[in-house]
Design an enzyme around this catalytic site. Structure first.
Site, PDB file in Angstrom:
ATOM      1  N   ASP A  91      15.559   7.404  10.892  1.00  9.62           N
ATOM      2  CA  ASP A  91      15.289   6.237  10.041  1.00  9.62           C
ATOM      3  C   ASP A  91      14.668   5.124  10.869  1.00  9.62           C
ATOM      4  O   ASP A  91      15.182   4.789  11.944  1.00  9.62           O
ATOM      5  CB  ASP A  91      16.602   5.698   9.444  1.00  9.62           C
ATOM      6  CG  ASP A  91      16.966   6.362   8.126  1.00  9.62           C
ATOM      7  OD1 ASP A  91      16.054   6.806   7.408  1.00  9.62           O
ATOM      8  OD2 ASP A  91      18.175   6.420   7.813  1.00  9.62           O
ATOM      9  N   LYS A 121      11.586   8.329   8.974  1.00  9.00           N
ATOM     10  CA  LYS A 121      11.824   8.159   7.536  1.00  9.00           C
ATOM     11  C   LYS A 121      11.765   6.676   7.207  1.00  9.00           C
ATOM     12  O   LYS A 121      12.296   5.854   7.953  1.00  9.00           O
ATOM     13  CB  LYS A 121      13.177   8.748   7.130  1.00  9.00           C
ATOM     14  CG  LYS A 121      13.505   8.563   5.634  1.00  9.00           C
ATOM     15  CD  LYS A 121      14.663   9.435   5.184  1.00  9.00           C
ATOM     16  CE  LYS A 121      16.020   8.876   5.469  1.00  9.00           C
ATOM     17  NZ  LYS A 121      16.314   7.600   4.746  1.00  9.00           N
ATOM     18  N   GLU A 190      17.900   9.176  -3.596  1.00 11.97           N
ATOM     19  CA  GLU A 190      19.308   8.762  -3.481  1.00 11.97           C
ATOM     20  C   GLU A 190      19.827   8.124  -4.753  1.00 11.97           C
ATOM     21  O   GLU A 190      19.235   7.179  -5.288  1.00 11.97           O
ATOM     22  CB  GLU A 190      19.478   7.787  -2.302  1.00 11.97           C
ATOM     23  CG  GLU A 190      20.920   7.337  -2.153  1.00 11.97           C
ATOM     24  CD  GLU A 190      21.223   6.656  -0.821  1.00 11.97           C
ATOM     25  OE1 GLU A 190      22.382   6.241  -0.634  1.00 11.97           O
ATOM     26  OE2 GLU A 190      20.324   6.536   0.036  1.00 11.97           O
TER      27      GLU A 190
END
Length: 272
Positions: A91, A121, A190
Site C-alpha cells: 500500500d 496499491k 472492500e
C-alpha cells in the site's frame, strides 16, 4: 521432501490474470513482518499485501492515516525477504500519492527499489487516474482499491458498507472500468454489496479481490491478525476467524510466567 528454492515458481500478474480466466480463486492475506510472511508463503498464499493496516494492527493507531512511507518500506522489506513464491503488493500510504502524480511516482519508485516488492496499491478511482498513469509509465504494476477506502475514513465518517445507493454504485462500476483501461492489473473491492461486486467482476477482465464483498469476486483478502484471531476486538460480519491464537498465546505466556515464578523454568535439562 522440501522443495528447493530455485524450483519455486513466483506468482506474477500474468498468473493472477490466468487464474481469473480459468475461474481459480486468488488467495490474499496481509503480512507485515518476516516471521509471519514466511508462514504464509510456505502455506501457499498467492498474494501477500503489506497493508497500511499495519498502522492499526502493528502500531495501534485508530486509522491507517498515520503510517509513513518509510514505515511501509520497512514492513515491505521484511515481507519480501520471506517471500519465495507469493506476489508482494504494498500500500502507498495516505499523503504519498493523492493529488500529486509526481509524488505518487517518487513514492512508488522508493517502495520498489528499497523493499524489492512486486507491486503497489492505491485507493481511489477517477480522482487518482493521473497518479496511476504516471506510476504505470515507470513500469510499476498497480493494484486498485475501490469501495470502502480506509484512507478516506474522515470523508465517509464511518466504516459501513459503501455503494448501496445507485449513484455511488454506478460511479464504482465506472471507476473499475477506468482502472482497467488505465492499466491496473487487479482491483480490491472492500465492503460493498455482493450483488455489486458480482457486476463489477463480470464487467472487467482483470481480477477483483474482495473483502466483505461476497463470493463472486475473483479472490479474497483478510487481515492476517483478524483471520488468526490474534486481534479480538475487531469482528466484522465479513470476517471468518480460522483460529483463536489470542487464547493460545495468552495461555502460553501465562504458563511461562507461572513456571518462572515457581522456579520450574529453566530445568536442569534446559541449563548449561
Amino acid at each position: 521432501m522440501s522443495v528447493h528454492k530455485s524450483n519455486i515458481k513466483r506468482v506474477t500478474t500474468h498468473q493472477l490474470q490466468e487464474m481469473k480466466n480459468r475461474g481459480e480463486k486468488i488467495s490474499m492475506l496481509t503480512a507485515y513482518d518476516y516471521s509471519m510472511a514466511k508462514i504464509l508463503d510456505q502455506a501457499g498464499v498467492d498474494v501477500m499485501l503489506v497493508g497500511d493496516s499495519a498502522s492499526n494492527v502493528m502500531a495501534g493507531h485508530e486509522t491507517t492515516l498515520p503510517i509513513t512511507l518509510d514505515q511501509m518500506i520497512y514492513h515491505a522489506s521484511s515481507v519480501v525477504r520471506a517471500a519465495d513464491r507469493a506476489f508482494v503488493v504494498v500500500d502507498i500510504p495516505f499523503g504519498s500519492y493523492q493529488g500529486n502524480s509526481k509524488l505518487a511516482l517518487e513514492s512508488s519508485i522508493r517502495v520498489m527499489k528499497e523493499s524489492g516488492a512486486h507491486s503497489v496499491k492505491m485507493e481511489g478511482g477517477a480522482e487518482i487516474k493521473e497518479s496511476i498513469e504516471r506510476v504505470l509509465s515507470a513500469g510499476i504494476p498497480v493494484m486498485g482499491h475501490l469501495g470502502l477506502t480506509p484512507q478516506s475514513i474522515y470523508k465517509f465518517g464511518t466504516y459501513t458498507v459503501r455503494a448501496k445507493e445507485e449513484a455511488e454504485a454506478e460511479k464504482l462500476i465506472d471507476d473499475a472500468k477506468l482502472l482497467e483501461e488505465t492499466g491496473c492489473y487487479a482491483i480490491v473491492l472492500e465492503k460493498i454489496p455482493s450483488s455489486l461486486a458480482k457486476i463489477v467482476s463480470e464487467s472487467i477482465t482483470i481480477p477483483t479481490i474482495g473483502i466483505g464483498a461476497g463470493q463472486d469476486t475473483d479472490g479474497q483478502v483478510l487481515v492476517v491478525h483478524d483471520m488468526l484471531g490474534i486481534t479480538q476486538e475487531f469482528k466484522p460480519r465479513f470476517l471468518r476467524q480460522y483460529a483463536n491464537l489470542s487464547e493460545v498465546m495468552t495461555g502460553a505466556v501465562e504458563n511461562y510466567i507461572s513456571d518462572v515464578k515457581a522456579r520450574e523454568f529453566p530445568s536442569d535439562k534446559e541449563s548449561y
